[in-house]
Motif scaffolding. Structure first.
Motif, PDB file in Angstrom:
ATOM      1  N   GLU A 113       2.419 -19.808   5.789  1.00 57.31           N
ATOM      2  CA  GLU A 113       1.338 -18.713   6.567  1.00 57.31           C
ATOM      3  C   GLU A 113       2.375 -17.645   7.341  1.00 57.31           C
ATOM      4  OE1 GLU A 113      -1.345 -18.211  10.743  1.00 57.31           O
ATOM      5  OE2 GLU A 113      -0.929 -20.209   9.630  1.00 57.31           O
ATOM      6  N   ALA A 144       3.731 -15.290   4.264  1.00 55.82           N
ATOM      7  CA  ALA A 144       2.760 -14.353   3.955  1.00 55.82           C
ATOM      8  C   ALA A 144       2.681 -13.300   4.978  1.00 55.82           C
ATOM      9  CB  ALA A 144       1.511 -15.109   3.904  1.00 55.82           C
ATOM     10  N   ALA A 145       2.801 -13.526   6.002  1.00 60.23           N
ATOM     11  CA  ALA A 145       3.177 -12.362   7.290  1.00 60.23           C
ATOM     12  C   ALA A 145       4.272 -11.666   6.905  1.00 60.23           C
ATOM     13  CB  ALA A 145       3.096 -12.934   8.569  1.00 60.23           C
ATOM     14  N   SER A 146       5.326 -12.429   6.963  1.00 53.45           N
ATOM     15  CA  SER A 146       6.558 -11.656   6.705  1.00 53.45           C
ATOM     16  C   SER A 146       6.581 -10.879   5.345  1.00 53.45           C
ATOM     17  CB  SER A 146       7.841 -12.616   6.494  1.00 53.45           C
ATOM     18  OG  SER A 146       7.832 -13.270   7.731  1.00 53.45           O
ATOM     19  N   GLU A 147       5.882 -11.220   4.151  1.00 51.43           N
ATOM     20  CA  GLU A 147       5.792 -10.490   3.055  1.00 51.43           C
ATOM     21  C   GLU A 147       5.034  -9.163   3.470  1.00 51.43           C
ATOM     22  OE1 GLU A 147       4.168 -13.199   0.483  1.00 51.43           O
ATOM     23  OE2 GLU A 147       6.088 -13.966  -0.293  1.00 51.43           O
ATOM     24  N   GLN A 148       3.809  -9.146   3.903  1.00 48.60           N
ATOM     25  CA  GLN A 148       3.233  -8.321   4.362  1.00 48.60           C
ATOM     26  C   GLN A 148       4.039  -7.257   5.133  1.00 48.60           C
ATOM     27  OE1 GLN A 148       0.364  -7.127   3.576  1.00 48.60           O
ATOM     28  NE2 GLN A 148      -0.036  -5.438   4.891  1.00 48.60           N
ATOM     29  N   GLU A 149       4.881  -7.713   6.109  1.00 50.89           N
ATOM     30  CA  GLU A 149       5.781  -6.982   7.128  1.00 50.89           C
ATOM     31  C   GLU A 149       6.528  -6.024   6.166  1.00 50.89           C
ATOM     32  OE1 GLU A 149       8.660  -7.144  10.999  1.00 50.89           O
ATOM     33  OE2 GLU A 149       8.154  -8.931   9.820  1.00 50.89           O
ATOM     34  N   ARG A 172       6.424  -5.255   3.056  1.00 53.61           N
ATOM     35  CA  ARG A 172       5.711  -4.280   2.387  1.00 53.61           C
ATOM     36  C   ARG A 172       5.449  -2.786   2.957  1.00 53.61           C
ATOM     37  NH1 ARG A 172       3.074  -8.536  -0.303  1.00 53.61           N
ATOM     38  NH2 ARG A 172       1.329  -8.639   1.245  1.00 53.61           N
ATOM     39  N   ILE A 173       5.065  -2.996   4.237  1.00 52.63           N
ATOM     40  CA  ILE A 173       4.580  -2.096   5.058  1.00 52.63           C
ATOM     41  C   ILE A 173       5.816  -1.315   5.523  1.00 52.63           C
ATOM     42  CG2 ILE A 173       4.039  -1.403   7.626  1.00 52.63           C
ATOM     43  CD1 ILE A 173       2.055  -3.797   7.207  1.00 52.63           C
ATOM     44  N   SER A 206       7.348   0.804   2.603  1.00 56.62           N
ATOM     45  CA  SER A 206       6.465   2.041   2.486  1.00 56.62           C
ATOM     46  C   SER A 206       7.042   3.016   3.365  1.00 56.62           C
ATOM     47  CB  SER A 206       5.195   1.616   2.485  1.00 56.62           C
ATOM     48  OG  SER A 206       4.206   2.806   2.525  1.00 56.62           O
TER      49      SER A 206
END
Length: 362
Positions: free
Chosen positions: A182, A185-190, A192-193, A196
């Motif tokens: 979990e 997954a949060a770190s991967e989202q961070e 990506r943001i 960008s």
């Protein structure tokens, strides 16, 4: 939000970025490298800023050597007020010479010469003002606008890019350390943001930096304007001094030297016709070419011509003829005569006259 809360928030942000930077330096965090093109653009911008500042400051020193005057102009500029008008150095010298000439007497040789010199110095002072004004508008202002405008914007966006890079590096580090699915997954989202946001800021910074080439082209045009202003100034000064030299002519032979010479030794002429002729030749003009060709024809024909006198001339000895500006005399050449002189006649008076003081008439 209270002031204490704002201060605490700022301190936490500072500690965060210092922590990220320290981890990179110690090799504990991954550092996102900028692409080579962006690095080159950043280097070019920094170099442009450095040399633009140096050139701008030294140009200001050249145009206004007095540091106190520069500080005064700077203060008035910041206050958005016009600096009081004062005489510059050539104008002040010119005024002193004119006042001294009037005190000694305009009818005396020295007094008259001082007045003529003073008027020329004041003309040079006016030309100096025009040079400073033109250079400030066409050269210094564009350079200053780049330093205080475009480059400040570049520096601001570059700092934002650095912050975005640190954010991205910190997110990548947290992703590496994440063990739980979990958290990962949060770190991967961070990541990506932040990636960008970093890419977007890098593109903004790159577009700004690519404008440096246009800045160079603009500054090149400004440099040409500065050179033209200097050319105009120096040409004006040369012409003013050339005219003054012709007006002064020669000192009478009764003027004595102060260099421990015998009282019977005359002072060397301040302005000999040969010097004037060579100086005039360095400024080619239609009238000069006409005079030269006319004198050549006069010598070859052994005839005589009418000539208008351009400037007053005091004869240095009995073999010369004194001249008054705008009078018309008869001139001719005799064999073996110096090329810088002609024989002049006015009624029953005759004597040598310098050709640089004459305009041949048809």
């Amino acid at each position: 939000m209270s002031n204490s809360s704002l201060n605490l928030h700022a301190e936490l942000l500072t500690c965060y970025f210092l922590s990220c930077f320290t981890e990179e330096k110690l090799g504990q965090a991954e550092k996102t490298e900028l692409d080579a093109h962006l690095e080159n653009l950043l280097s070019k911008a920094e170099c442009t800023k450095l040399w633009t500042e140096k050139i701008m400051k030294q140009t200001e020193v050249l145009l206004q050597p007095n540091p106190n005057a520069r500080i005064e102009e700077f203060v008035y500029e910041k206050l958005d007020r016009k600096a009081p008008s004062r005489m510059n150095n050539p104008e002040l010298l010119g005024q002193y010479m004119i006042d001294a000439g009037n005190e000694f007497g305009p009818g005396t040789a020295y007094g008259n010469a001082l007045i003529k010199c003073g008027e020329t110095q004041k003309r040079i002072g006016t030309a100096d003002r025009e040079l400073i004004q033109t250079s400030a508008i066409n050269f210094l202002t564009p350079l200053r606008n780049f330093i205080e405008g475009d480059y400040k914007t570049i520096a601001k966006e570059r700092k934002l890019l650095q912050n975005k890079r640190l954010d991205l590096d910190a997110a990548k580090t947290r992703l590496k350390k994440a063990k739980v699915a979990e958290a990962r997954a949060a770190s991967e989202q961070e990541v990506r943001i932040t990636q960008s946001e970093f890419d977007r800021q890098a593109e903004i910074t790159r577009l700004l930096l690519e404008g440096i080439s246009s800045t160079h082209a603009h500054h090149l045009r400004c440099l040409n304007d500065f050179v033209e202003a200097q050319m105009t100034y120096y040409a004006q000064c040369y012409q003013y001094m050339l005219d003054l030299q012709k007006q002064l002519g020669s000192f009478p032979s009764t003027f004595l030297s102060n260099n421990n010479q015998s009282s019977s030794t005359p002072v060397q002429s301040v302005s000999t016709p040969s010097v004037l002729a060579s100086a005039s030749a360095s400024l080619p003009s239609v009238s000069n070419s006409i005079v030269t060709s006319g004198i050549s024809e006069l010598r070859s024909s052994s005839g005589s011509r009418k000539a208008r006198v351009l400037y007053d001339y005091d004869a240095a000895n009995s073999s010369e003829l004194s001249l008054l500006a705008d009078e018309v005399i008869t001139v001719y050449s005799i064999p073996g005569m110096d090329s810088d002189w002609l024989m002049g006649e006015r009624g029953n008076q005759k004597g040598k006259v310098p050709i640089t003081y004459l305009e041949l008439l048809n």
